[in-house]
Design an enzyme around this catalytic site. Structure first.
Site, PDB file in Angstrom:
ATOM      1  N   CYS A   2       0.969  -1.219   0.028  1.00  0.00           N
ATOM      2  CA  CYS A   2       0.021  -0.109  -0.040  1.00  0.00           C
ATOM      3  C   CYS A   2       0.809   1.145  -0.118  1.00  0.00           C
ATOM      4  CB  CYS A   2      -0.775  -0.011   1.198  1.00  0.00           C
ATOM      5  SG  CYS A   2      -1.716  -1.493   1.364  1.00  0.00           S
ATOM      6  N   ARG A  27       4.134   0.922  -6.595  1.00  0.00           N
ATOM      7  CA  ARG A  27       4.334  -0.044  -5.747  1.00  0.00           C
ATOM      8  C   ARG A  27       2.961  -0.990  -5.837  1.00  0.00           C
ATOM      9  NH1 ARG A  27       6.765   1.820  -0.777  1.00  0.00           N
ATOM     10  NH2 ARG A  27       4.996   0.774   0.453  1.00  0.00           N
ATOM     11  N   TRP A  75      -3.175  -2.024  -1.691  1.00  0.00           N
ATOM     12  CA  TRP A  75      -2.660  -3.419  -2.166  1.00  0.00           C
ATOM     13  C   TRP A  75      -3.428  -4.230  -1.281  1.00  0.00           C
ATOM     14  CZ3 TRP A  75      -0.091  -5.843  -6.011  1.00  0.00           C
ATOM     15  CH2 TRP A  75      -0.027  -7.186  -6.025  1.00  0.00           C
ATOM     16  N   ASN A 101      -0.742   0.673   6.028  1.00  0.00           N
ATOM     17  CA  ASN A 101      -0.064  -0.099   5.220  1.00  0.00           C
ATOM     18  C   ASN A 101       0.624  -1.257   6.110  1.00  0.00           C
ATOM     19  OD1 ASN A 101       1.784  -1.529   3.254  1.00  0.00           O
ATOM     20  ND2 ASN A 101       3.049   0.095   3.342  1.00  0.00           N
ATOM     21  N   GLY A 102       0.199  -2.729   5.770  1.00  0.00           N
ATOM     22  CA  GLY A 102       0.882  -3.757   6.431  1.00  0.00           C
ATOM     23  C   GLY A 102      -0.318  -4.784   6.893  1.00  0.00           C
ATOM     24  N   GLU A 481      15.191 -23.624  -9.780  1.00  0.00           N
ATOM     25  CA  GLU A 481      14.889 -21.991  -9.916  1.00  0.00           C
ATOM     26  C   GLU A 481      16.330 -21.437 -10.085  1.00  0.00           C
ATOM     27  OE1 GLU A 481      12.307 -20.593  -9.981  1.00  0.00           O
ATOM     28  OE2 GLU A 481      12.807 -18.494  -9.229  1.00  0.00           O
ATOM     29  N   LYS A 485      16.270 -18.101 -12.890  1.00  0.00           N
ATOM     30  CA  LYS A 485      16.849 -16.865 -12.377  1.00  0.00           C
ATOM     31  C   LYS A 485      17.788 -16.341 -13.424  1.00  0.00           C
ATOM     32  CE  LYS A 485      13.963 -15.297 -10.699  1.00  0.00           C
ATOM     33  NZ  LYS A 485      12.924 -16.567 -10.934  1.00  0.00           N
ATOM     34  N   GLU A 488      16.481 -16.253 -17.447  1.00  0.00           N
ATOM     35  CA  GLU A 488      15.378 -15.271 -17.857  1.00  0.00           C
ATOM     36  C   GLU A 488      15.919 -13.762 -18.063  1.00  0.00           C
ATOM     37  OE1 GLU A 488      12.027 -15.074 -15.601  1.00  0.00           O
ATOM     38  OE2 GLU A 488      12.831 -15.542 -13.812  1.00  0.00           O
ATOM     39  N   HIS A 504      23.373 -39.603 -17.683  1.00  0.00           N
ATOM     40  CA  HIS A 504      22.735 -40.121 -18.673  1.00  0.00           C
ATOM     41  C   HIS A 504      22.613 -39.273 -20.145  1.00  0.00           C
ATOM     42  CE1 HIS A 504      21.686 -43.419 -16.203  1.00  0.00           C
ATOM     43  NE2 HIS A 504      21.471 -42.411 -14.969  1.00  0.00           N
ATOM     44  N   LYS A 603       5.429  -9.819 -16.843  1.00  0.00           N
ATOM     45  CA  LYS A 603       5.236 -10.449 -15.504  1.00  0.00           C
ATOM     46  C   LYS A 603       4.194 -11.217 -15.389  1.00  0.00           C
ATOM     47  CE  LYS A 603       6.043 -10.098 -11.022  1.00  0.00           C
ATOM     48  NZ  LYS A 603       7.283 -11.129 -10.489  1.00  0.00           N
TER      49      LYS A 603
HETATM   50  C1  AGP Z   1       9.835 -16.509 -12.814  1.00  0.00           C
HETATM   51  O1  AGP Z   1      10.832 -15.331 -12.441  1.00  0.00           O
HETATM   52  C2  AGP Z   1       9.298 -16.005 -14.184  1.00  0.00           C
HETATM   53  N1  AGP Z   1       8.871 -14.585 -14.154  1.00  0.00           N
HETATM   54  C3  AGP Z   1       8.132 -16.990 -14.612  1.00  0.00           C
HETATM   55  O2  AGP Z   1       8.549 -18.293 -14.732  1.00  0.00           O
HETATM   56  C4  AGP Z   1       6.958 -17.051 -13.648  1.00  0.00           C
HETATM   57  O3  AGP Z   1       7.191 -17.867 -12.480  1.00  0.00           O
HETATM   58  C5  AGP Z   1       5.749 -17.727 -14.479  1.00  0.00           C
HETATM   59  O4  AGP Z   1       5.077 -17.119 -15.590  1.00  0.00           O
HETATM   60  C6  AGP Z   1       4.424 -17.981 -13.502  1.00  0.00           C
HETATM   61  O5  AGP Z   1       3.943 -16.880 -13.074  1.00  0.00           O
HETATM   62  P1  AGP Z   1       2.598 -16.699 -12.014  1.00  0.00           P
HETATM   63  O6  AGP Z   1       3.651 -17.189 -10.560  1.00  0.00           O
HETATM   64  O7  AGP Z   1       2.317 -15.490 -11.814  1.00  0.00           O
HETATM   65  O8  AGP Z   1       1.503 -17.736 -12.292  1.00  0.00           O
END
Ligand code: AGP
Length: 608
Positions: A2, A27, A75, A101-102, A481, A485, A488, A504, A603
């Site tokens: 928020c 934010r 938020w 906010n919180g 993961e 990271k 991407e 393998h 995103k």
């Molecule tokens: C993660 O860093 C990526 N931006 C991407 O893999 C993301 O996790 C994936 O698109 C799923 O998104 P969501 O968690 O909003 O469903």
């Protein structure tokens, strides 16, 4: 998170508030509102949706005259995003108003108490409880009233408060949520972050936890929650506006990585009470939980990787079979869902098309779906049977970090809860593991202190062509993961492999100098992973090892070692992922890329 803006002085408050909230839009929010004292009473205007709606409904503030006001962009955490739940909130007589906010963690208990005293509630929010609690304690001295309230509420807060009985004074206080005070020749300001008031002043005071600010047009004082006067240093802010939005960090991703200790605390704390795990939003009795025969976890990307960790932790602790699916596969493979199965979908955005489709597929077959989601009121949150929110606040960077960490926390809590109701964990064992969870924020904070060392190491690999991540068990999910990271946001090709699988086929790709990141945090599998390190070393690899403090022997084989603090092996992902997040970030930055907006990515992937 928020956004809060407030003002008291000789200028019109509404215009200052609207401008300030606009500077806090980064934010993330879903509704907005403001309250201004117009000389006779407190007026409030609130709208769902974008700030523009509030601006239009108040004609840029013209309909809200007055020199004392507070504003808020919400938020949502408790209560869906709508006008009713938007802040500010009033007490019954509309003589006290508050923005927050919180998360007030004990709001349910306080609401029950206030209801016994005749208070009625208009919203689903935790914040409304604060407005009525201020009313409950108000005997005419706002500072005394506020200190009494602060001794009752638990959780995180930044509060802006106005009392109609004191129309020349603005009050503010914070604990765990950010708040600054500013001043110029016209008066005083409050804001969640510096950008909101940079246009007016660079003279700010950073409010510390449980310090109360009492502001008038020509006066400013700070008090402790015991009512003692506090002297605070005025700071001159020399940031530019854009840098200020990131809190001084170069990228939102770096800011969000550094917010992970707070994110873990905010997601964990409200669900731990008296040594027990309380997940009210599950809407399932202990008996129903104990009766679950199988769990299907369905997600995409990093959320899928969190799900892979969830599989190891839930199966390890609760001994319930867990199947993890990529949502894009689940929705088309005509999955076999049997009676007694529970489906869990995980999504930061709550709008990922494949995950939403998987949720609908499961529900259409009559199966109960629990969603682990970060965005309140998102499509997945609205369509699931139950939602266990990750309270990470809005995540701006495309590459998820803090939301991923919060997803892990929710999965640990679910695993512990299920293990306990099924008798797999006794009370003492549960308490011990909860203590381990409570240590994670501080341990993550320690790891975040390694940024310069990680950056130096990352700079060696900005020219890399292939980087591999290997691990076994939970270490494999960490490798998944860590690899994502990196690739991407730095566009360096990377693969994650179950360490035992390398031989393998993929091991043929290892050449002289190829970087292989070996994650070795699982005691039972440590020796096996070390043998995989030897395997790749013999083919010329350069090995970065991530292991727990005390495993110095790994230095006989690995070329570079990052140690993470000891915790329960089931929770190791929360720690080991931090240096890997930083590694990916610094390779990207080292290559001159915008880590927040990687090419070709969004995103929220709302298309197939
Ligand atoms: C993660 O860093 C990526 N931006 C991407 O893999 C993301 O996790 C994936 O698109 C799923 O998104 P969501 O968690 O909003 O469903």
């Amino acid at each position: 998170m928020c956004g809060i803006v407030g003002y008291v002085g000789s200028k019109q408050a509404a215009e200052i508030i609207l401008e300030g909230l606009a500077r806090l839009e980064y934010r993330g929010y879903d509704s907005a509102g403001m309250a201004v004292y117009d000389g006779e009473k407190i007026r409030i205007s609130k709208t769902a949706g974008r700030l523009k709606v509030l601006e239009e409904s108040t004609r840029g503030g013209e309909t809200m005259p007055g020199v004392l006001g507070i504003g808020h962009t919400r938020w949502a955490t408790h209560g869906i995003p709508n006008e009713t739940n938007a802040h500010p909130h009033f007490n019954k007589d509309e003589t006290i108003t508050v923005v927050h906010n919180g998360i007030i963690e004990n709001y349910i208990a306080l609401r029950d108490l206030l209801k016994k005293h005749g208070y009625e509630f208009q919203t689903e929010t935790d914040t409304e409880v604060v407005a009525h609690l201020l009313d409950y304690y108000d005997k005419g001295d706002p500072l005394e009233t506020i200190t009494k309230v602060l001794h009752r509420v638990e959780g995180s807060y930044a509060l802006g408060i106005i009392f109609a009985s004191h129309p020349d004074t603005l009050y503010a206080v914070r604990k765990d949520s950010p708040l600054i005070v500013g001043r110029d020749d016209s008066g005083c300001f409050i804001a969640s972050d510096v950008p909101a008031i940079l246009k007016h002043t660079r003279r700010v005071f950073y409010v510390d936890d449980q310090e109360i600010a009492v502001m008038k047009a020509d006066d400013l004082a700070f008090y402790s929650i015991y009512g003692e006067r506090i002297e605070k240093e005025e700071v001159y802010v020399d940031w530019d506006a854009d840098a200020a939005e990131k809190g001084g960090y170069e990228h939102f991703m770096l800011k969000e990585m550094n917010e992970q200790p707070k994110t873990v605390t905010d997601t964990l704390s409200p669900r731990i009470r008296d040594g027990r795990i309380v997940i009210e939003e599950l809407n399932m009795s202990d008996e129903e939980l104990a009766a679950v025969k199988k769990i299907h976890i369905v997600a995409c990307g990093s959320a899928y990787h969190a799900g892979v960790t969830g599989k190891y932790v839930i199966e390890g602790l609760a001994r319930i079979p867990v199947e993890v699916d990529l949502a894009s596969e689940f929705r088309y493979r005509d999955p076999i869902l049997e009676e007694g199965a529970m489906v869990i979908v995980i999504s930061q955005s709550g709008e990922t098309a494949d995950t939403l489709a998987a949720l609908r597929e499961a529900r259409n077959r009559g199966f109960r779906v629990l969603a682990i989601v970060n965005v309140v009121g998102s499509s997945i949150a609205r369509e699931a049977d139950a939602v266990m929110y990750t309270w990470a606040g809005p995540e701006i960077a495309v590459a998820t970090t803090k939301a991923y960490s919060a997803q892990l926390i929710n999965l640990y809590l679910l695993a512990l809860k299920m293990a306990h109701v099924r008798g797999r964990l006794d009370d003492d064992e549960l308490v011990d593991m909860i203590e381990d969870l409570k240590c994670l924020p501080q341990q993550i904070e320690l790891l975040l202190g390694n940024q310069k060392r990680i950056q130096r190491f990352a700079n060696r690999y900005i020219g890399a062509k292939d980087i591999f991540f290997i691990g076994r068990g939970i270490d494999y999910s960490i490798a998944l993961e860590g690899s994502l990271k990196l690739k991407e946001i730095s566009y360096v090709h990377s693969e994650a492999y179950a360490a035992g699988e390398l031989k393998h086929g993929t091991i043929s790709l290892i050449e002289e100098g190829t970087l292989v990141t070996a994650i070795a945090t699982q005691p039972e599998l440590f020796a096996k992973t070390v043998s995989n390190i030897v395997e790749v070393k013999s083919r010329g690899a350069f090995v970065l090892a991530v292991t727990t403090e005390g495993n110095d022997e790994i230095e006989k084989n690995a070329d570079y070692v990052i140690y993470v603090p000891q915790t329960n092996p089931y929770f190791m992902n929360s720690l080991a992922i931090v240096p890997l997040q930083m590694f990916g970030y610094y390779v990207s930055v080292g290559k001159g890329y915008d880590a927040d907006h990687p090419r070709n990515l969004a995103k929220s992937v709302t298309v197939e």
